[in-house]
Design an enzyme around this catalytic site. Structure first.
Site, PDB file in Angstrom:
ATOM      1  N   ASP A  19     -17.579   6.571  -1.889  1.00 48.16           N
ATOM      2  CA  ASP A  19     -16.346   6.466  -1.100  1.00 48.16           C
ATOM      3  C   ASP A  19     -16.127   7.850  -0.495  1.00 48.16           C
ATOM      4  O   ASP A  19     -16.797   8.829  -0.875  1.00 48.16           O
ATOM      5  CB  ASP A  19     -15.189   6.046  -2.024  1.00 48.16           C
ATOM      6  CG  ASP A  19     -13.864   5.816  -1.285  1.00 48.16           C
ATOM      7  OD1 ASP A  19     -13.874   5.725  -0.035  1.00 48.16           O
ATOM      8  OD2 ASP A  19     -12.823   5.726  -1.960  1.00 48.16           O
TER       9      ASP A  19
ATOM     10  N   GLN B  20      -9.949  -4.244  -3.850  1.00 55.59           N
ATOM     11  CA  GLN B  20     -11.272  -3.756  -3.445  1.00 55.59           C
ATOM     12  C   GLN B  20     -12.290  -4.021  -4.559  1.00 55.59           C
ATOM     13  O   GLN B  20     -13.385  -4.542  -4.305  1.00 55.59           O
ATOM     14  CB  GLN B  20     -11.194  -2.250  -3.148  1.00 55.59           C
ATOM     15  CG  GLN B  20     -12.523  -1.662  -2.698  1.00 55.59           C
ATOM     16  CD  GLN B  20     -12.948  -2.168  -1.336  1.00 55.59           C
ATOM     17  OE1 GLN B  20     -12.188  -2.108  -0.391  1.00 55.59           O
ATOM     18  NE2 GLN B  20     -14.167  -2.676  -1.229  1.00 55.59           N
TER      19      GLN B  20
ATOM     20  N   ARG C 274       0.888  -1.178   0.000  1.00 59.94           N
ATOM     21  CA  ARG C 274       0.000   0.000   0.000  1.00 59.94           C
ATOM     22  C   ARG C 274       0.916   1.216   0.000  1.00 59.94           C
ATOM     23  O   ARG C 274       1.628   1.459   0.971  1.00 59.94           O
ATOM     24  CB  ARG C 274      -0.912  -0.009   1.229  1.00 59.94           C
ATOM     25  CG  ARG C 274      -1.664   1.290   1.412  1.00 59.94           C
ATOM     26  CD  ARG C 274      -2.810   1.178   2.406  1.00 59.94           C
ATOM     27  NE  ARG C 274      -3.908   0.394   1.870  1.00 59.94           N
ATOM     28  CZ  ARG C 274      -5.146   0.398   2.346  1.00 59.94           C
ATOM     29  NH1 ARG C 274      -5.452   1.146   3.394  1.00 59.94           N
ATOM     30  NH2 ARG C 274      -6.083  -0.337   1.800  1.00 59.94           N
TER      31      ARG C 274
ATOM     32  N   HIS D 264      -7.133   0.549  -6.620  1.00 56.44           N
ATOM     33  CA  HIS D 264      -7.378  -0.361  -5.490  1.00 56.44           C
ATOM     34  C   HIS D 264      -8.001  -1.640  -6.054  1.00 56.44           C
ATOM     35  O   HIS D 264      -9.178  -1.937  -5.837  1.00 56.44           O
ATOM     36  CB  HIS D 264      -8.309   0.326  -4.492  1.00 56.44           C
ATOM     37  CG  HIS D 264      -8.287  -0.270  -3.115  1.00 56.44           C
ATOM     38  ND1 HIS D 264      -7.490  -1.338  -2.763  1.00 56.44           N
ATOM     39  CD2 HIS D 264      -8.987   0.062  -1.990  1.00 56.44           C
ATOM     40  CE1 HIS D 264      -7.697  -1.644  -1.490  1.00 56.44           C
ATOM     41  NE2 HIS D 264      -8.592  -0.811  -1.006  1.00 56.44           N
TER      42      HIS D 264
ATOM     43  N   ARG E 231     -13.520  -9.134   0.998  1.00 57.77           N
ATOM     44  CA  ARG E 231     -12.109  -8.800   0.770  1.00 57.77           C
ATOM     45  C   ARG E 231     -11.247 -10.037   1.055  1.00 57.77           C
ATOM     46  O   ARG E 231     -10.360 -10.367   0.281  1.00 57.77           O
ATOM     47  CB  ARG E 231     -11.669  -7.633   1.683  1.00 57.77           C
ATOM     48  CG  ARG E 231     -12.286  -6.273   1.349  1.00 57.77           C
ATOM     49  CD  ARG E 231     -11.830  -5.764   0.000  1.00 57.77           C
ATOM     50  NE  ARG E 231     -10.388  -5.716  -0.111  1.00 57.77           N
ATOM     51  CZ  ARG E 231      -9.609  -4.733   0.349  1.00 57.77           C
ATOM     52  NH1 ARG E 231     -10.149  -3.695   0.949  1.00 57.77           N
ATOM     53  NH2 ARG E 231      -8.293  -4.772   0.175  1.00 57.77           N
TER      54      ARG E 231
ATOM     55  N   CYS F 107     -16.559   1.102   0.131  1.00 61.31           N
ATOM     56  CA  CYS F 107     -15.368   0.277   0.409  1.00 61.31           C
ATOM     57  C   CYS F 107     -14.984   0.320   1.883  1.00 61.31           C
ATOM     58  O   CYS F 107     -14.261  -0.555   2.351  1.00 61.31           O
ATOM     59  CB  CYS F 107     -14.205   0.740  -0.456  1.00 61.31           C
ATOM     60  SG  CYS F 107     -13.834   2.486  -0.297  1.00 61.31           S
TER      61      CYS F 107
HETATM   62  N1   CP Z   1     -11.323  -0.673   2.028  1.00 60.09           N
HETATM   63  C1   CP Z   1     -10.065  -0.725   2.480  1.00 60.09           C
HETATM   64  O1   CP Z   1      -9.103  -0.909   1.728  1.00 60.09           O
HETATM   65  O2   CP Z   1      -9.948  -0.586   3.823  1.00 60.09           O
HETATM   66  P1   CP Z   1      -8.590  -0.402   4.623  1.00 60.09           P
HETATM   67  O3   CP Z   1      -8.067   0.985   4.266  1.00 60.09           O
HETATM   68  O4   CP Z   1      -8.974  -0.493   6.076  1.00 60.09           O
HETATM   69  O5   CP Z   1      -7.617  -1.452   4.206  1.00 60.09           O
HETATM   70  N1  NVA Z   2     -10.287   6.363  -1.559  1.00 55.98           N
HETATM   71  C1  NVA Z   2      -9.923   5.929  -0.237  1.00 55.98           C
HETATM   72  C2  NVA Z   2     -10.092   4.450  -0.120  1.00 55.98           C
HETATM   73  C3  NVA Z   2      -9.753   3.850   1.216  1.00 55.98           C
HETATM   74  C4  NVA Z   2      -9.926   2.371   1.258  1.00 55.98           C
HETATM   75  C5  NVA Z   2      -8.494   6.340   0.061  1.00 55.98           C
HETATM   76  O1  NVA Z   2      -7.650   6.216  -0.833  1.00 55.98           O
HETATM   77  O2  NVA Z   2      -8.237   6.816   1.164  1.00 55.98           O
END
Ligand code: CP
Ligand code: NVA
Length: 305
Positions: free
Chosen positions: A221, A131, A101, A128, A289, A261
């Site tokens: 989101d 997701q 990440r 993502h 997930r 998400c």
């Molecule tokens: N939806 C998602 O990726 O959640 P986290 O940021 O908690 O991993």
């Molecule tokens: N769009 C959000 C998704 C988190 C899972 C972010 O990038 O923070």
């Protein structure tokens, strides 16, 4: 050896194969069975941003498959102590997969270029994919067939939206997006979609009511993604008319579901009455997930890979 940095790397057939592995693994999980498809396999996790779902679902999923995980904290010096190329060349001598990440999508791409093991994007500012896989699998569970159905996106055309657009195109779904004009997909994303999913029917509007009318699912989101905190005030103002609440859901068809998400900013992009209401499938998405990522790992690292 396969990577998953964006959904452009998967064909429609591979997505369906991952979904059938997921279906099998999920049904065994529900019967209390933990099929050890990946004994001795090791996955590393490198996270530059916070996470609940992605981190825990990958670690739990890998444990259930008989493999193990290493969550690498700041002491490994990722991005600071040596080049990303050297880091990847070395780490991939020890592990079979790396979930990353990162703040910048380019970091995942660069890491993948230099690793000898699979690299999985666990969220970047751009994409993502894990997701979107869980979300499409959730819709497959709910609706059976995805082809020809419509996903409505209301809000920022962000990382999750981009992955869903690619995913919808791959599985034959249509997407309609209600987004303020200056937050819609940029030209590079539209070019990518034309190239990778030429059959995707993508409708763009600034009107949330228009977007939700025909949709199987209404998805939103956060308005301020991780890394965008300095623009918070402007974004809250610009998205103020895009909240998913009971009034907006009253324009949706009977049986439409609400998706997010997570994590959600309740009272911003979604009202409590919707996220806690009967149409909400957010917990099913979060649960999936883990199941879909087990499918991805089994496909990438197991006998089916
Ligand atoms: N939806 C998602 O990726 O959640 P986290 O940021 O908690 O991993
Ligand atoms: N769009 C959000 C998704 C988190 C899972 C972010 O990038 O923070």
């Amino acid at each position: 050896m396969r990577n998953l940095t964006t959904l452009a790397e998967l064909t429609a057939g591979e997505i369906e194969l991952i979904f059938s592995l997921t279906e099998d693994l999920k049904s065994k999980y529900e019967q209390g069975l933990r099929e050890q498809l990946l004994p001795g396999r090791v996955m590393a996790l490198l996270f530059e941003k916070q996470s609940l779902r992605t981190r825990v679902s990958f670690e739990a999923g890998m444990a259930q498959l008989g493999g193990s995980s290493l969550f690498l904290g700041p002491d490994v010096g990722f991005g600071r102590r040596e080049s990303i190329a050297d880091f990847g060349r070395v780490l991939s001598q020890y592990v079979d997969a790396i979930v990353v990440r990162s703040n910048r999508h380019e970091t995942v791409v660069e890491l993948a270029e230099h690793c000898e093991c699979s690299v999985i994007n666990g969220l970047t500012d751009y994409a993502h994919p894990c997701q979107a896989m869980a979300d499409l699998y959730t819709l497959r569970e709910l609706a059976g067939t995805l082809a020809g159905r419509t996903l409505a996106w209301v809000g920022d055309a962000n990382n999750v939206a981009r992955s869903l657009a690619l995913g919808c195109g791959k599985v034959g779904m249509n997407m309609i997006m209600a987004t303020p004009q200056s937050y819609q997909f940029d030209d590079d994303t539209l070019d990518l979609l034309r190239r990778e999913v030429p059959d995707l029917e993508l409708t763009v509007t600034a009107d949330p009511v228009e977007a939700v009318g025909d949709a199987l699912a209404i998805y939103t989101d956060v308005w301020v993604s991780m890394g965008q905190e300095k623009d918070r005030e402007t974004r809250l103002r610009d998205f103020a008319d895009y909240q998913i609440n009971a009034k907006l859901m009253s324009h949706a068809q009977q049986g439409a579901v609400f998706m997010h998400c997570l994590p959600a900013r309740r009272g911003e992009e979604v009202a409590d009455e919707v996220i806690d209401g009967p149409q909400s499938v957010v917990v099913q998405q979060a649960a999936n997930r883990m199941h879909t990522q087990k499918g991805i790992l089994a496909w990438m690292l197991g006998a089916n890979g």
